[in-house]
Structure formats: C-alpha cells, structure tokens
Motif scaffolding. Structure first.
Motif, PDB file in Angstrom:
ATOM      1  N   LYS A 130       0.833  -1.202   0.000  1.00  0.00           N
ATOM      2  CA  LYS A 130       0.000   0.000   0.000  1.00  0.00           C
ATOM      3  C   LYS A 130       0.865   1.248   0.000  1.00  0.00           C
ATOM      4  O   LYS A 130       0.583   2.228  -0.715  1.00  0.00           O
ATOM      5  CB  LYS A 130      -0.918  -0.013   1.219  1.00  0.00           C
ATOM      6  CG  LYS A 130      -1.844   1.194   1.286  1.00  0.00           C
ATOM      7  CD  LYS A 130      -2.728   1.139   2.522  1.00  0.00           C
ATOM      8  CE  LYS A 130      -3.622   2.389   2.589  1.00  0.00           C
ATOM      9  NZ  LYS A 130      -4.474   2.370   3.814  1.00  0.00           N
ATOM     10  N   HIS A 131       1.954   1.233   0.779  1.00  0.00           N
ATOM     11  CA  HIS A 131       2.879   2.370   0.824  1.00  0.00           C
ATOM     12  C   HIS A 131       3.526   2.611  -0.532  1.00  0.00           C
ATOM     13  O   HIS A 131       3.643   3.755  -0.983  1.00  0.00           O
ATOM     14  CB  HIS A 131       3.938   2.109   1.892  1.00  0.00           C
ATOM     15  CG  HIS A 131       5.009   3.144   1.971  1.00  0.00           C
ATOM     16  ND1 HIS A 131       4.809   4.408   2.489  1.00  0.00           N
ATOM     17  CD2 HIS A 131       6.320   3.108   1.572  1.00  0.00           C
ATOM     18  CE1 HIS A 131       5.932   5.107   2.414  1.00  0.00           C
ATOM     19  NE2 HIS A 131       6.863   4.338   1.866  1.00  0.00           N
ATOM     20  N   ARG A 132       3.923   1.538  -1.203  1.00  0.00           N
ATOM     21  CA  ARG A 132       4.554   1.666  -2.519  1.00  0.00           C
ATOM     22  C   ARG A 132       3.560   2.179  -3.561  1.00  0.00           C
ATOM     23  O   ARG A 132       3.917   2.996  -4.412  1.00  0.00           O
ATOM     24  CB  ARG A 132       5.110   0.310  -2.956  1.00  0.00           C
ATOM     25  CG  ARG A 132       6.268  -0.187  -2.115  1.00  0.00           C
ATOM     26  CD  ARG A 132       7.548   0.539  -2.458  1.00  0.00           C
ATOM     27  NE  ARG A 132       8.120   0.033  -3.689  1.00  0.00           N
ATOM     28  CZ  ARG A 132       8.937   0.697  -4.475  1.00  0.00           C
ATOM     29  NH1 ARG A 132       9.249   1.940  -4.185  1.00  0.00           N
ATOM     30  NH2 ARG A 132       9.432   0.154  -5.564  1.00  0.00           N
ATOM     31  N   VAL A 133       2.337   1.717  -3.514  1.00  0.00           N
ATOM     32  CA  VAL A 133       1.319   2.193  -4.453  1.00  0.00           C
ATOM     33  C   VAL A 133       1.048   3.672  -4.233  1.00  0.00           C
ATOM     34  O   VAL A 133       0.880   4.442  -5.185  1.00  0.00           O
ATOM     35  CB  VAL A 133       0.031   1.360  -4.307  1.00  0.00           C
ATOM     36  CG1 VAL A 133      -1.115   1.993  -5.097  1.00  0.00           C
ATOM     37  CG2 VAL A 133       0.260  -0.067  -4.781  1.00  0.00           C
ATOM     38  N   ASN A 134       1.016   4.106  -2.971  1.00  0.00           N
ATOM     39  CA  ASN A 134       0.819   5.529  -2.673  1.00  0.00           C
ATOM     40  C   ASN A 134       1.970   6.387  -3.188  1.00  0.00           C
ATOM     41  O   ASN A 134       1.793   7.588  -3.448  1.00  0.00           O
ATOM     42  CB  ASN A 134       0.647   5.737  -1.166  1.00  0.00           C
ATOM     43  CG  ASN A 134      -0.659   5.170  -0.645  1.00  0.00           C
ATOM     44  OD1 ASN A 134      -1.615   4.991  -1.406  1.00  0.00           O
ATOM     45  ND2 ASN A 134      -0.713   4.880   0.645  1.00  0.00           N
ATOM     46  N   GLU A 135       3.144   5.780  -3.330  1.00  0.00           N
ATOM     47  CA  GLU A 135       4.294   6.498  -3.898  1.00  0.00           C
ATOM     48  C   GLU A 135       4.219   6.596  -5.417  1.00  0.00           C
ATOM     49  O   GLU A 135       5.063   7.248  -6.032  1.00  0.00           O
ATOM     50  CB  GLU A 135       5.594   5.791  -3.513  1.00  0.00           C
ATOM     51  CG  GLU A 135       5.942   5.890  -2.032  1.00  0.00           C
ATOM     52  CD  GLU A 135       7.231   5.146  -1.690  1.00  0.00           C
ATOM     53  OE1 GLU A 135       7.857   5.466  -0.662  1.00  0.00           O
ATOM     54  OE2 GLU A 135       7.617   4.236  -2.470  1.00  0.00           O
ATOM     55  N   GLY A 136       3.237   5.937  -6.021  1.00  0.00           N
ATOM     56  CA  GLY A 136       3.088   5.977  -7.469  1.00  0.00           C
ATOM     57  C   GLY A 136       3.648   4.769  -8.188  1.00  0.00           C
ATOM     58  O   GLY A 136       3.702   4.748  -9.421  1.00  0.00           O
ATOM     59  N   VAL A 137       4.074   3.750  -7.433  1.00  0.00           N
ATOM     60  CA  VAL A 137       4.620   2.535  -8.028  1.00  0.00           C
ATOM     61  C   VAL A 137       3.465   1.569  -8.317  1.00  0.00           C
ATOM     62  O   VAL A 137       2.516   1.450  -7.525  1.00  0.00           O
ATOM     63  CB  VAL A 137       5.645   1.873  -7.088  1.00  0.00           C
ATOM     64  CG1 VAL A 137       6.176   0.579  -7.685  1.00  0.00           C
ATOM     65  CG2 VAL A 137       6.787   2.837  -6.796  1.00  0.00           C
ATOM     66  N   GLY A 138       3.517   0.877  -9.426  1.00  0.00           N
ATOM     67  CA  GLY A 138       2.496  -0.099  -9.764  1.00  0.00           C
ATOM     68  C   GLY A 138       2.465  -1.248  -8.777  1.00  0.00           C
ATOM     69  O   GLY A 138       3.505  -1.684  -8.285  1.00  0.00           O
TER      70      GLY A 138
END
Length: 464
Positions: A307-315
């Motif tokens: 979830k943290h990575r997705v919030n950073e814009g990562v797929g």
C-alpha cells in the motif's frame, strides 16, 4: 606556498574520491530488492556445482537403489540431466533465471513419487531428500542475502520477519512433514500399520477411507509436500523479507492460511465422514492453526508495504515482485521498538492468549468430548464434534493479535450450541449443557482484551 596548496588540493581530492562510492556500489544502492535478488545467483557460482552433483546423483540412483518402476527411473534420469543443464546455463551464460528454475525441478522431485506411486521406499525417500536439497541450493540459499534498510515496519513495535519469529513455523512444519510422511508410507504400501495411541485403528481407517481414496495420489503424501514447502519457506529471505520479498510472503501466507485452514477442515470432518479420529492428523491440524496465528502479522506488514509503494506511485504488480526500501526515519516507533535480537521471547511477539480465549478454547474441546460423555449419537453428536472443532480453530487463530477479530466467528457457533439440542431433540441434561456452553462461549467471544504490540495502520482500525 604553492606546494602547500597543491598538497592540500590533492589531499582534498583524494578524500572526495574515498567518500564517493564506486560505480558498482552506487548501482547496487539504486537497485530495488527484487533486482538485487534476481542477480544474486551470478555471485554465488559454487551453489551450481552442488546442484550439478545432485543431478549426477539422480542420474545414477535408479540402477543402484532398485526403483522397480520404469516411470520413476526415467523421471530421475531426465530430472538429473535437467538440473545439470540449468546449472550449466547459469554458469556459462550468466542466466540467473536458470538457477531459480531449478527450484521448480526440486518441487517436481517432491511430487514424482506420488504421481508415479513409487513402488519402493528408497525411491520415495531419495526423491524427497534430493528435492529438498535442490530447493535449498537453488532458492533458499540464494535468497538469504542481507538487504540494507529498515527492518521494522512503519508504526510497528517489532519486526515480524526475524529468525526467532520464523523458528516456531519451521518447527511446526517439520513436525507436520514427518507425521505426514509416516502416514504416506502406509498409503504407498511401504509399511503395514500406522500407530495411533488414542484411537486404535482410527488412523488406518481414515487412510483407507473413501475420502482418502478419492484423491488421485496419496493425500498424506500431498500433506508432506505442503509441510516441506512451508518449512523451507520459513528459511527463505532475511529479516527484512516483509518488504524485500512481498511475493514470497504472499505465497507463504496463501499456503499457510487459506490452504492450511482447508486442511484443518478436512481433519475436522473425519468423524463425520469416516466415524473416527486420527491422532497424528489432529496434532498436525492443531499445529497448523498455530502456524496461521503466527503468520498473520508478517502478511499484514507485507500488505502495508505494498500500500505504501502504491501511494508512492509505483504499480502494484511491480511492488509485489520488487519490494521496496524503507528509511530508518520511517521505520518502527521512533526508538520504542522491541529489540531485533533473535531470542526465545521474540518467537511469540504478535501472539497473546487472554484468559477468555483460553476459556473459549476449553469450551470447544468440551463440545468435542460431550458426545462421548453424554452418550449422544446421530446428528447432535456430529454437530457437537463440528462446532467444537471450529471453536478451537477460530480461537487459536484469534490469539494472533492482528487476527483478533476472528473470535467473533464464535458468536454464531455459540448460538447454534444453544439451539442444536432443541433442533435435534436431546435429554434435559444435554440441553442444559448446550445452553450453558453456548451462552458462556458468546460472552467470552465479545471482549478484545489487551493488545501488547503496535501494527501501524492495522491497529486499531482492524483489531476490534
């Protein structure tokens, strides 16, 4: 003065060069964990020679161990050549995928004796042992590389991926493996009887039942394969694997939680479908419940990382396979985290057993025993067996603090324990027992109790 300035300038330039990392170190620092892990086999060439040795062992095993099976013979010869070929590609072509592909070959070795119904114990044990060693060499050792960065998830009070946290999972996996392999030896015809200290011939009846025969291969053998994979996955990765290997934690969670619970349900159904219990099956199922309880926290940490990575814009797909970095500033609870040392107490962080959960567990066992105590038979006895086993299952899983809400599943079970004697018709004593057990179970399933640790966004949103 000029010479002094030149010396000072040269010294400053040398210091700057020392402070700057070389290109290789800088490149590694910029790589994501998944990229570093993919290239790691190229830095450990000695492992390929171990796999090649195992391949040679397989090629010559059938003639020396007397397999008595053409299919097993050709399987081992071809598999051995494939292992040698893939390791050779890794060494000669610098192809890391070939090394990891050997892990799937190792899995086939675990399955081959079941698929071909190996006629001799030597063939079964040889393929099982070599398969475990191949997986260990080609995947487990490869993925033990240490990763830089934070080890404690953001907002957590401890690290759910330490060696101490994984030790109970490995121990339970090993117990399940040896118990299942023992029962598989009976189903495959290597031994004539299976010892059961409490239910006499109960284990034999279950292994010979129509339920077991409905499987195309030995169901006990499949259980041994599953436990072997679970135990091996317990060794996989370093103490940061919740963020460096999300894919592995996800697969481990799938094998342990949903598939493990399916196995528990199959054991629970034994008295309903076969009419008896199996001591080794019950012990394995009880151990599996604790594995579920111990695994939930690491899965939650992995989900929060994604979830943290997705919030950073990562797929999501990229984050799932590549993992991510976490700075020390964002990790843990600003110095309030538990020690990262691998000590015995660390095995049970994330687990708490309040008195009311112990009480609910005791009521579940009582429901399982009540048909024998009161002499009830028929649908009511089956209901008591099933409800009691489910109560124990849900209660053990709820001892994992991130999964504490699972205790609410005991509420409808308590209501049914009250209603069942009326629905099926029972003597007054049995009816009173059901009413008291059901009411107390409902009351014990309401309080949440003390939560000892912090779990980032999971607490208190989902721990109710």
């Amino acid at each position: 003065m000029t010479d002094d300035h030149q010396d000072a300038g040269a010294q400053e330039q040398e210091n700057q060069q020392q402070d700057q990392p070389n290109d290789e170190e800088e490149e590694e620092g910029m790589q994501e964990p998944g990229e570093m892990m993919l290239k790691h086999p190229l830095k450990e060439p000695w492992i390929q020679y171990g796999v090649i040795s195992l391949g040679l062992w397989l090629v010559f095993s059938p003639v020396s161990l007397g397999y008595e099976s053409m299919f097993m013979t050709w399987s081992d010869v071809i598999t051995g050549l494939v292992l040698i070929g893939l390791s050779g590609v890794t060494l000669l072509r610098d192809n890391p995928w070939a090394s990891y592909a050997n892990g799937f070959v190792g899995f086939w070795l675990l399955m081959a004796p079941l698929v071909f119904h190996a006629p001799t114990a030597a063939a079964y044990l040889n393929d099982t042992l070599v398969g475990i060693l191949v997986i260990t060499f080609s995947i487990i050792i490869m993925m033990r590389m240490e990763m830089d960065g934070a080890t404690v998830p953001s907002g957590w009070s401890y690290n759910p991926s330490t060696a101490a946290q994984r030790a109970p999972l490995i121990a339970l996996g090993l117990f399940g493996f040896f118990a299942s392999r023992y029962m598989a030896a009976y189903q495959l015809g290597y031994i004539d009887f299976v010892w059961d200290p409490f239910f006499g011939t109960g284990t034999v009846q279950i292994l010979d039942s129509r339920v077991s025969e409905a499987f195309p291969v030995s169901d006990a053998g499949l259980g041994a394969v599953a436990y072997a994979i679970e135990g091996l996955m317990g060794f996989m990765g370093d103490k940061s694997r919740w963020r460096t290997m999300p894919w592995m934690v996800a697969f481990f969670g799938i094998v342990v939680i949903p598939l493990g619970f399916v196995q528990v349900l199959l054991v629970i159904s034994q008295p309903l479908l076969v009419g008896t219990w199996c001591t080794l099956c019950l012990l394995s199922a009880f151990g599996m419940l604790w594995m579920i309880s111990l695994t939930v926290d690491e899965v939650v940490a992995m989900v929060q990382l994604l979830k943290h990575r997705v919030n950073e814009g990562v797929g999501l797909w990229h984050a799932f396979w590549m993992g991510g970095h976490l700075s020390e500033e964002d990790a843990g609870l600003n110095g309030e985290t538990r020690s990262d040392r691998d000590r015995p107490a660390g095995m049970f962080w994330g687990i708490s057993i309040p008195w009311y959960l112990l009480g609910a567990m005791a009521l579940g066992f009582w429901l399982m025993l009540s048909p024998t105590v009161f002499g009830t038979q028929g649908p009511l006895a089956s209901s008591s067996h099933l409800v009691g086993a489910l109560v124990v299952s849900f209660t053990v899983i709820a001892t994992g603090e991130p999964a504490r809400a699972v205790r609410f599943l005991n509420l409808p079970l308590g209501a049914w324990a009250i209603a069942a004697p009326w629905v099926f018709g029972a003597p007054t004593l049995v009816t009173v027992n059901g009413a008291l057990v059901g009411l107390v179970l409902i009351l014990l399933s309401i309080p949440r109790g003390t939560i000892r640790d912090e779990y980032g966004e999971w607490w208190p949103r989902y721990i109710v």
